[in-house]
Design a protein around this motif. Sequence first.
Motif: not given
Length: 362
Positions: A246-253, A266-285
Amino acid sequence: KEAAPTDVVTEEDVLPETAEGDFTITNGVLTKYTGKDENVEVPDGVTVIGSNAFDGCSTVKTIKLPDTVTELEAKAFINCPNLEELTLPNVEELSGTDYVFSSYTEGATLVNIIVPEKLTSFSNEMFSNVNDRIPLSKYIVNPNNTNYYSDNYGMLYVRVKNSQTGEPALILREVAGGIIDYYEMPDNLEEISLDRYFVYNIKNIGLNGREDLLYPATNIFFYNVEKVIVSKNMKYWPKSNLYNVFADTDVWEVEEGSEYFKVEDDVIYSKDGKTLYFYPRMKTDLEHYVMPDTVEKILHYAFIRDDDLAITLSKNLKWVSISAFWNENSGAMTVYTNGSKPEHLEKAYRNIGELYINLTED
């Protein structure tokens, strides 16, 4: 006894060309259809649908191929603007590798490809020109077919078994045609293996996978996807490089009700917040991302950037995967460790042009 006349056709002779009503057939090859019917059934005995056989048949809506057909030649059904349905022969294998339809244009009629029970081998390139941005076909597979499967979207899958559990799983082989507003991946999707490298016609995607089955090929790119939604049924994060998929997608839910994931800005974590899975490539804010102190682990390819980025790590960070931080353009990265000393941090950086570590924010 008189010799037989040389112009008499015997049973051993092959007629060079025959005509059955609106069909011109040469040695089993349908070379031309000249009729005006909306619903066409190709005669039994035809083995090949020749190139351009239905070229320009603007009245045809459905075509049914007999079970004697074993090959489709290139452009067999080109320029059939109103064709809605093509029923394939009920044979085990259908050969042909070049596309048989015209290119998709906006508002074009999509062709339903009816895949019968016995057909277990054919090249889906025949029905979707891989050089076109948007496919023209949708697939309807007989539920008793043991090799292929289709869903309500018209996607084409191959049935497989998971190598570890032996449970039924699916491989996505072809994307349905037209513009798709939303596509939710099956929860037993094991792999995305398309002939095309780029998919442009899906606006929103529901990311799914069961017990770590989802493993999209890294050479498949979904472009123009406005939003990726992590399904509430998804338990394990994909192994693949989602920054490529998903090279140009910046909105994650994350779908409401998920017990395994959550999203914050837009950053994906485990439910308990202990693991960071994904910081979107197109997130530039954010020029400077401050990681929540709940994070203890960062997975592989979590941060893939095209631009410079500054990060303050969680003070409770304990472990960082190799290649967690990657910059496609060899950009600069500033890391504030915040007193943390996670394992493998020195191996987490790839293709970083300028790297600054252990700096204070002062």
